[in-house]
Each structure stands twice: as structure tokens, then as C-alpha cells.
Design a protein around this motif. Structure first.
Motif, PDB file in Angstrom:
ATOM      1  N   THR A   1       0.832  -1.205   0.000  1.00 46.08           N
ATOM      2  CA  THR A   1       0.000   0.000   0.000  1.00 46.08           C
ATOM      3  C   THR A   1       0.866   1.254   0.000  1.00 46.08           C
ATOM      4  N   TYR A   2       1.932   1.225   0.781  1.00 44.60           N
ATOM      5  CA  TYR A   2       2.819   2.396   0.798  1.00 44.60           C
ATOM      6  C   TYR A   2       3.517   2.566  -0.553  1.00 44.60           C
ATOM      7  N   ALA A   3       3.940   1.429  -1.143  1.00 46.29           N
ATOM      8  CA  ALA A   3       4.571   1.513  -2.464  1.00 46.29           C
ATOM      9  C   ALA A   3       3.606   2.098  -3.495  1.00 46.29           C
ATOM     10  N   ARG A   4       2.332   1.688  -3.415  1.00 46.15           N
ATOM     11  CA  ARG A   4       1.359   2.237  -4.359  1.00 46.15           C
ATOM     12  C   ARG A   4       1.101   3.711  -4.091  1.00 46.15           C
ATOM     13  N   SER A   5       1.145   4.119  -2.814  1.00 41.29           N
ATOM     14  CA  SER A   5       0.956   5.537  -2.509  1.00 41.29           C
ATOM     15  C   SER A   5       2.094   6.382  -3.065  1.00 41.29           C
ATOM     16  N   MET A   6       3.283   5.789  -3.178  1.00 39.23           N
ATOM     17  CA  MET A   6       4.381   6.504  -3.828  1.00 39.23           C
ATOM     18  C   MET A   6       4.140   6.617  -5.325  1.00 39.23           C
ATOM     19  N   LEU A   7       3.435   5.638  -5.881  1.00 34.80           N
ATOM     20  CA  LEU A   7       3.185   5.621  -7.323  1.00 34.80           C
ATOM     21  C   LEU A   7       1.981   6.474  -7.688  1.00 34.80           C
ATOM     22  N   CYS A   8       0.903   6.375  -6.920  1.00 31.74           N
ATOM     23  CA  CYS A   8      -0.348   7.076  -7.221  1.00 31.74           C
ATOM     24  C   CYS A   8      -0.784   7.868  -5.993  1.00 31.74           C
ATOM     25  N   SER A   9      -1.221   9.086  -6.213  1.00 29.29           N
ATOM     26  CA  SER A   9      -1.647   9.933  -5.099  1.00 29.29           C
ATOM     27  C   SER A   9      -3.026   9.566  -4.592  1.00 29.29           C
ATOM     28  N   GLU A  10      -3.863   8.967  -5.425  1.00 34.22           N
ATOM     29  CA  GLU A  10      -5.221   8.604  -5.012  1.00 34.22           C
ATOM     30  C   GLU A  10      -5.204   7.218  -4.386  1.00 34.22           C
ATOM     31  N   PRO A  11      -5.747   7.055  -3.187  1.00 35.72           N
ATOM     32  CA  PRO A  11      -5.744   5.732  -2.553  1.00 35.72           C
ATOM     33  C   PRO A  11      -6.614   4.747  -3.310  1.00 35.72           C
ATOM     34  N   LEU A  12      -6.273   3.479  -3.156  1.00 42.15           N
ATOM     35  CA  LEU A  12      -6.985   2.426  -3.864  1.00 42.15           C
ATOM     36  C   LEU A  12      -8.347   2.202  -3.205  1.00 42.15           C
TER      37      LEU A  12
END
Length: 414
Positions: free
Chosen positions: A201-212
Motif C-alpha cells: 500500500t505504501y509503495a502504491r501511494s508513492m506511485l499514485c496519489s489517489e488511494p486504492l
């Protein structure tokens, strides 16, 4: 101004009625200035016209040659100077788009798609738990991460970015390295669902600003819209911002600039006067001096033959640039990880018009075909050719005038 008059009326005589008459106001200072400016401009235009286009009737040979000695070289310098600057600008913009801006846009789109594909592959591999820990991340993940890093490095070396944009791209590259570190941590905790999910989740937050969102968890490639403003700090946000800036630069270079349009108008008028002036001068020499063909003036007119060809080349290049702008819009707004995955998994289904590789090929082919290749490298020599033409015309007329002053040719008017 007021005037008084006496009118007899049935009610009584002797009454005086004052009638007010208003004179028209004097013209304003602005109108007088405008009329004066128009008069000065008309007089100046008339003088320039008579100087650039003198009449051959009732003109002494000495005066006509003196006027042509100044007017023709001056027209050649102005015409070829303005045209050479405009042509070099169009050619330079086309080369910049083809060699720097378009490849940088392609690499940014490829980097963004590769990172989103890598995120999906990492999640799919690590969802297998211990099997994912033992087998490691998929080959596609490693390939896409390496491809994203390579694309970002190519953008840095493309020369299409400003200093501030290069600094922003270095930040993106550093974030990508940090992002892969968090994916590696998640791989190390593949058997611990809580830690693994937190690190992914943290890695995705670095990639995309909008939460999943929960509704998007089942998607292979969940939405990752770019953010704007001060909160746009994720990798996709930054890459999208760089794409937007390059796209605007792309469109600016592909559009007709005000300077290019003005130079084209000036050069067109100057070329028309120069061509007509050379023809009238040759006719004057044939009638007055019995010179059937002036070789230096004919040589000075030769560069004019290349002007239509160079103009056609510039129009082709401009048209190709406008077509490439549409492809650049598609490259920035329509490419997606889904399209890239389909093109990679089913290469024999035919090229997808929105695939990055297809758009890159179309941009390259359009810009390559939108010019006359044999004219590459000609732009820097347009203005020197005009200087040579001016020197030939000026030298020839100076020689004719000097010879006329020494010996009066038979049949020439005094």
C-alpha cells in the motif's frame, strides 16, 4: 453661440425667444494624431514604392542606375534574410520535435505505463504468499522496472527538458529507486499478510496519489489519475506534469509563430519586388545600353529559383508538425497499461493504434516524411546566398554606371 429673435404670437407680441445653436466640437487630439500618422505613413509608403519601383520613362540613365544600385542589393538582403530566418525556424522546430521532444514524450509515457504494470505484477506475485517469496517477483516486473528506469534516463539525456524539469526528473528517478525498495520489503514479508499489504500500500501511494478504493481492488490495473497542485507528489503526478509541459512545448513549436508569419510576409513582398526589379533592370539595360543579357544579374536571380522549393519544404514540415501534435495528445492522454499489456501478450492480434510503439512509429514516420530530405542542412546557407546575390547585383550595376559615366554608349539617352 446664442442668438436672440422676436416672434409675434397670438397670445402676445413682443416676446423674445432665445434659440441655442451648438457648433460641432473640434476634432479631438487623438483623431488629429491619427490623421497625421496616416498621412505620414502614406507618404513614406509612396516614397519607398517610388524608390523600390522607379519608372523607366523620363529618367536619366545615371539616376536610374544609381537607384537600382542601392535598391536591388537592399531588397536581396531583406528578402533572403527574412526568408532564411523563417525557414531556419521551421526546420529547427521540426528537427527539435523529431530528435528531442517527441522521443522524450514517448519515453515518459513508456515509463509511466511500465511502472503501473510493474505494480500490478508485484501485487499478483506477492498474493501467492510463500510461493511468491520462494519464486520471487515475476520476470515481467523486473523487465518493466528496468524499462522504466531506462526510459527516465533517456529523457534526461534527450536535451528536451529545462534545468528545472531535469531536476524534477531526478527526483522521479530517486522515487522509483525508493519504490522498488518498498516492493522488495514486501517480498521479504510475503508470508506476513499484514506487513506485506502495508508495504504494498505504501509503495502504491508513492506511485499514485489517489488511494486504492475497495471497488477497484479486483481490477488488474486500478485507476491512477494524476493529481494537481501542491499535493501532486507521487511518481505518476510528477511524470504527468512533465508530459504536460513537454506537450505544451510540442504544440508551441508546431504552431506558426508571429515572428515567422511576419518574416514570411516581409520576405514575400521583398521577393516580389526583387524579381520584378531585376526583370525591369534587365529590360532597361537592353533598351538603353543594348545589353541583351547581363550575366551577373542573371546569376543574382538564380537563388530566386530555389525559393519555391524551400517554401514547399517549409509547408510540408509545418503540416507534419501539426499532424504530430494530434499523435502527441494521444500519447499523453490515451496510452494505458492495459493497452501495453495486450500488445505484449497478444502481438499477433494486430497493432493497437493507441499502443506507445505504434504512436512512436507514426510520429517518426510523419516527421520524417514531412520534409524534403535532400534539403537537410540548406537552411544556414539561405542568407549567405542572398548576400552573394546582392553583391552580384550591386557589382554589376556599379560597373555599368561607372562605364556609362566614362563613355556614353551609342544610342543611350544622355
Amino acid at each position: 453661440m446664442e442668438t436672440g429673435s422676436r416672434h409675434d404670437t397670438p397670445e402676445g407680441a413682443g416676446r423674445t425667444t432665445r434659440v441655442t445653436r451648438t457648433d460641432p466640437p473640434p476634432p479631438s487630439r487623438l483623431r488629429r494624431s491619427a490623421r497625421a500618422a496616416r498621412a505620414v505613413a502614406a507618404e513614406l509608403a509612396d516614397r519607398v514604392w517610388r524608390y523600390a519601383w522607379p519608372s523607366t520613362t523620363d529618367r536619366r540613365n545615371r539616376a536610374y542606375l544609381r537607384d537600382r544600385l542601392v535598391a536591388l542589393p537592399l531588397l536581396a538582403v531583406v528578402a533572403f534574410g527574412a526568408f532564411g530566418w523563417a525557414y531556419a525556424g521551421v526546420r529547427g522546430d521540426s528537427a527539435s520535435i523529431r530528435d528531442r521532444v517527441a522521443p522524450a514524450l514517448v519515453d515518459l509515457a513508456d515509463a509511466k505505463a511500465s511502472l503501473l504494470i510493474a505494480q500490478s505484477e508485484a501485487e499478483k506475485s506477492l498474493d501467492e504468499g510463500r510461493a511468491g517469496e520462494l519464486s520471487g517477483l515475476s520476470e515481467r516486473y523486473r523487465t518493466r522496472i528496468a524499462r522504466a528506469a531506462q526510459s527516465l534516463n533517456q529523457v534526461t539525456g534527450s536535451g528536451a527538458l529545462t534545468v528545472a524539469e531535469e531536476q524534477e526528473l531526478r527526483v522521479v528517478s530517486a522515487l522509483v529507486v525508493d519504490y522498488t525498495g518498498w516492493i522488495a520489503r514486501a517480498q521479504g514479508h510475503a508470508t506476513d499478510p499484514v506487513l506485506r499489504e502495508a508495504e504494498l500500500t505504501y509503495a502504491r501511494s508513492m506511485l499514485c496519489s489517489e488511494p486504492l478504493k475497495a471497488a477497484d481492488r479486483e481490477d488488474r490495473y486500478p485507476p491512477c489519475p494524476p493529481g494537481t497542485g501542491p499535493a501532486a507528489t507521487s511518481i505518476v503526478d510528477r511524470v504527468t506534469g512533465l508530459e504536460r509541459q513537454l506537450r505544451e512545448r510540442f504544440a508551441d513549436r508546431a504552431a506558426w509563430g508571429a515572428g515567422v508569419i511576419a518574416a514570411a510576409i516581409v520576405s514575400g513582398l521583398a521577393f516580389g519586388l526583387l524579381a520584378a526589379g531585376l526583370w525591369r533592370t534587365v529590360s532597361f539595360l537592353r533598351r538603353r545600353f543594348r545589353i541583351r543579357l547581363s550575366v551577373p544579374l542573371a546569376a543574382a536571380a538564380l537563388p530566386l529559383l530555389a525559393v519555391p522549393l524551400l517554401t514547399a519544404d517549409a509547408l510540408l514540415a509545418q503540416h507534419a508538425q501539426r499532424e504530430a501534435v494530434v499523435l502527441a495528445d494521444t500519447l499523453v492522454k490515451r496510452t494505458s497499461p492495459e493497452t501495453e499489456t495486450v500488445a505484449e501478450e497478444r502481438p499477433f492480434d494486430g497493432p493497437d493504434p493507441q499502443a506507445i510503439e505504434v504512436l512512436e512509429s507514426r510520429v517518426d514516420d510523419g516527421l520524417a516524411d514531412g520534409r524534403l530530405a535532400f534539403l537537410d542542412g540548406v537552411a544556414p546557407f539561405v542568407f549567405p546566398a542572398g548576400l552573394v546575390a546582392a553583391a552580384l547585383a550591386g557589382g554589376a550595376l556599379h560597373a555599368y554606371r561607372r562605364e556609362y559615366l566614362v563613355v556614353l554608349r551609342p544610342g543611350a539617352a544622355p
